[in-house]
Write a protein that holds these residues in place. Sequence first.
Motif, short mmCIF file in Angstrom:
data_model
loop_
_atom_site.label_atom_id
_atom_site.label_comp_id
_atom_site.label_asym_id
_atom_site.label_seq_id
_atom_site.Cartn_x
_atom_site.Cartn_y
_atom_site.Cartn_z
N LYS A 14 0.87 -1.10 -0.18
CA LYS A 14 0.05 -0.05 -0.20
C LYS A 14 0.81 1.51 0.11
CE LYS A 14 -3.68 -2.15 2.49
NZ LYS A 14 -4.55 -2.17 3.87
N GLN A 15 1.84 1.20 0.73
CA GLN A 15 2.87 2.35 0.80
C GLN A 15 3.44 2.49 -0.49
OE1 GLN A 15 6.71 1.65 2.63
NE2 GLN A 15 7.21 3.91 2.86
N VAL A 16 3.95 1.49 -0.97
CA VAL A 16 4.76 1.62 -2.31
C VAL A 16 3.72 1.96 -3.44
CG1 VAL A 16 5.84 0.24 -4.23
CG2 VAL A 16 6.46 0.17 -1.77
N GLU A 17 2.74 1.58 -3.58
CA GLU A 17 1.73 1.65 -4.59
C GLU A 17 1.28 3.16 -4.60
OE1 GLU A 17 -2.12 2.34 -6.78
OE2 GLU A 17 -1.90 2.52 -4.66
N THR A 18 1.39 3.93 -3.39
CA THR A 18 0.69 5.21 -3.32
C THR A 18 1.80 6.19 -4.23
OG1 THR A 18 0.04 4.57 -0.91
CG2 THR A 18 0.29 7.12 -1.57
N PHE A 19 3.00 5.77 -4.38
CA PHE A 19 3.86 6.60 -4.97
C PHE A 19 4.13 5.98 -6.39
CE2 PHE A 19 4.67 7.01 -0.44
CZ PHE A 19 4.41 8.17 -0.09
N LEU A 20 3.51 5.04 -6.86
CA LEU A 20 3.87 4.61 -8.28
C LEU A 20 3.05 5.53 -9.35
CD1 LEU A 20 3.87 0.86 -7.93
CD2 LEU A 20 5.71 2.45 -7.73
N ARG A 21 3.15 6.97 -9.33
CA ARG A 21 2.42 7.74 -10.17
C ARG A 21 3.01 7.80 -11.62
NH1 ARG A 21 3.62 11.14 -5.25
NH2 ARG A 21 1.83 10.77 -3.80
N ALA A 22 2.17 8.06 -12.57
CA ALA A 22 2.36 7.91 -14.00
C ALA A 22 1.24 8.59 -14.77
CB ALA A 22 2.46 6.45 -14.65
N PRO A 23 1.52 9.20 -15.85
CA PRO A 23 0.30 9.73 -16.61
C PRO A 23 -0.72 8.70 -17.17
CG PRO A 23 2.64 10.47 -17.52
CD PRO A 23 2.81 9.53 -16.66
N LYS A 24 -1.96 9.13 -16.74
CA LYS A 24 -3.12 8.20 -16.90
C LYS A 24 -3.06 7.39 -18.36
CE LYS A 24 -8.06 7.75 -17.22
NZ LYS A 24 -9.38 8.68 -17.08
N GLN A 25 -2.37 7.82 -19.28
CA GLN A 25 -2.39 7.03 -20.56
C GLN A 25 -1.32 6.19 -20.51
OE1 GLN A 25 -1.71 10.30 -20.27
NE2 GLN A 25 -0.44 11.16 -21.72
N TYR A 26 -0.34 6.29 -19.69
CA TYR A 26 0.87 5.58 -19.58
C TYR A 26 1.04 4.69 -18.35
CZ TYR A 26 2.76 8.44 -23.51
OH TYR A 26 3.02 8.81 -24.67
N ARG A 27 0.10 4.67 -17.50
CA ARG A 27 -0.09 4.12 -16.15
C ARG A 27 0.00 2.51 -16.29
NH1 ARG A 27 -0.24 4.33 -10.81
NH2 ARG A 27 -1.34 2.88 -9.66
N PRO A 28 0.88 1.55 -15.81
CA PRO A 28 0.78 0.40 -16.02
C PRO A 28 -0.31 -0.23 -14.96
CG PRO A 28 2.68 0.92 -14.69
CD PRO A 28 2.12 2.26 -15.01
N LYS A 29 -0.54 -1.56 -15.31
CA LYS A 29 -1.28 -2.23 -14.27
C LYS A 29 -0.64 -2.81 -13.25
CE LYS A 29 -4.99 -3.71 -17.50
NZ LYS A 29 -5.70 -5.11 -18.13
N ILE A 30 -0.90 -2.65 -11.95
CA ILE A 30 0.08 -2.72 -10.75
C ILE A 30 -0.33 -4.13 -10.23
CG2 ILE A 30 0.87 -2.13 -8.69
CD1 ILE A 30 1.46 -0.13 -11.07
N ILE A 31 0.50 -4.95 -10.04
CA ILE A 31 0.64 -6.33 -9.66
C ILE A 31 1.10 -6.70 -8.26
CG2 ILE A 31 0.99 -8.88 -10.19
CD1 ILE A 31 1.22 -7.99 -13.21
N ALA A 32 0.43 -7.40 -7.53
CA ALA A 32 0.89 -7.88 -6.17
C ALA A 32 1.57 -9.17 -6.24
CB ALA A 32 -0.24 -7.53 -4.87
N SER A 33 2.37 -9.25 -5.37
CA SER A 33 3.11 -10.58 -5.27
C SER A 33 2.34 -11.44 -4.39
CB SER A 33 4.78 -10.35 -4.79
OG SER A 33 5.25 -11.66 -4.63
N GLY A 34 1.72 -12.69 -4.98
CA GLY A 34 0.94 -13.67 -4.30
C GLY A 34 1.84 -14.90 -3.83
N GLY A 35 0.78 -15.93 -3.59
CA GLY A 35 1.45 -17.01 -2.96
C GLY A 35 1.73 -18.09 -3.92
N ASN A 36 2.04 -19.37 -3.45
CA ASN A 36 2.42 -20.39 -4.41
C ASN A 36 1.84 -21.85 -3.78
OD1 ASN A 36 4.03 -20.82 -1.97
ND2 ASN A 36 5.55 -21.84 -3.20
#
Length: 516
Positions: free
Chosen positions: A214-236
């Motif tokens: 949550k902390q990191v994602e808050t600061f992953l800022r990008a122009p709307k047209q260039y913003r990537p989809k953000i992925i969380a590291s899950g389980g196995n």
Amino acid sequence: MNQIQRGVLALCMLASGGAFAADAVSLTIDAARPGAVINKDVYGQFAEHLGTGIYEGLWVGPKSKIPNTKGWRNDVVGALKNIHVPLVRWPGGCFADEYHWRDGIGAREKRPVNVNTNWGGVDESNAVGTHEFFDLVEMLGADAYVNGNLGTGSAQEMSEWIEYMTSDSKSTLANMRRKNGHDKPFKVAYFAVGNEAWGCGGNMSPQYYSDVYKQVETFLRAPKQYRPKIIASGGNDNDVTWSEVLSKELKKQTDGISFHYYTIPTGKWEVKGASTGFQENEWISTLANTLRMESHIQKNSAAMDKNDPEKKLGLFVDEWGTWYDVEKGTNPGFLFQQNTLRDAVVAALNFNIFHAHAERVRMTNIAQMVNVLQSMIITDKDRMLLTPTYYTYQMYVPFQGATSLPVTLKDNPDYSAGGFKVPEISASAARGTDGKLYLALVNTNPNKDADVALNIPGQAIKAVKGSVLTSSAMDTHNTFQSPNAIKPAPFSAAAGADGKLTVRIPAKAVIVVAVE
């Protein structure tokens, strides 16, 4: 053409339709009830800084005598383009959580040299960095999946990397990118916050990771047209805790949750099993273990459904494939293994599972693209060969972006051996973007052919036409001495006089056909 190929080709050319065999498996395709679209990224690839997966296998540098474009091998890039690679994940894997992006920009001769502590303790020259990676995906016509460094990095480092890649402003970082040769922002399709946070990415708990995310994602800022989809590291494997916690805690701050599962013949990490020379007990144990992917996806999807019934989040299987004992005489940290017909069957079985869960599974990345684990391609200096897994990807290209169709199998016997049993036939069907109906079939039994009687309610089936991948030996594989020991052969069958069509699938085979 060798003896094996002549035998396979003869078998395939003789395959024909006709009356329903008495013991045929019944396969019904409900073409009137289309399901979810199979996202093209289900056929994604993975290129980690591991062994010769990047250096030599893909990258030789612009001064190499091996023909290349901007340092990337022309032969390998050309082969990958032929399987329509839709997405590449980079730079890891475990390597990602020790990778600092500033080490990989600017003049290559001035970049620092680091130690790759995860994979073999070898020197990492940082010759391949952000700009080189985007050169590769642009050549492939693929999308970029960038994995951020959470383990030894920081929110600031990932925030600045996103700005460097995506900003169209006049900021110092954007101008640094321009100075380094790329005026316009890079197109980053996906960005992951760490990798395997439960293990090599930091040995975190799901709750702790979700707070850091949550902390990191808050600061992953990008122009709307260039913003990537953000992925969380899950389980196995069987642990669904990560999917439960992350889908609840991060629902509004992520586009998807990753999941990793590797297929091991023995089921034991200490002694996994050999990639060649195996007996039937390890053929079937491998298939039985890979089919566990179905229950893993079902369990994780059910956990996510509790918090995300609308299925807004994707379940991204961004590491999967076979993992065997490394080949003797090779660096154990390089994870090099041979690739046989067994791997092709494993890939096809997983594709059919992913198609069945296309509503939730929207991206997968096989490990890995070249020279590492279940690779598409094997290289040796200036030589290159294609693996059976490569050919499975090639055969399944029509399923990229296709609309899944329900498939029902009846009278499908089990194939049993060595205390294991698996369904003999696996199938998947979809309506391709070209309007054609495509069908994939796998015969898991290495000892006998199987008859499959096709039926599409309300439609007459005239014929099927496509290709088949099989061989006389379970561990048939291509080598530099015999680079074409196994490759697809033409396959076709026509309806009999009674208007019904039965497809005879060779033992241990993968078939993909268009249905007319």
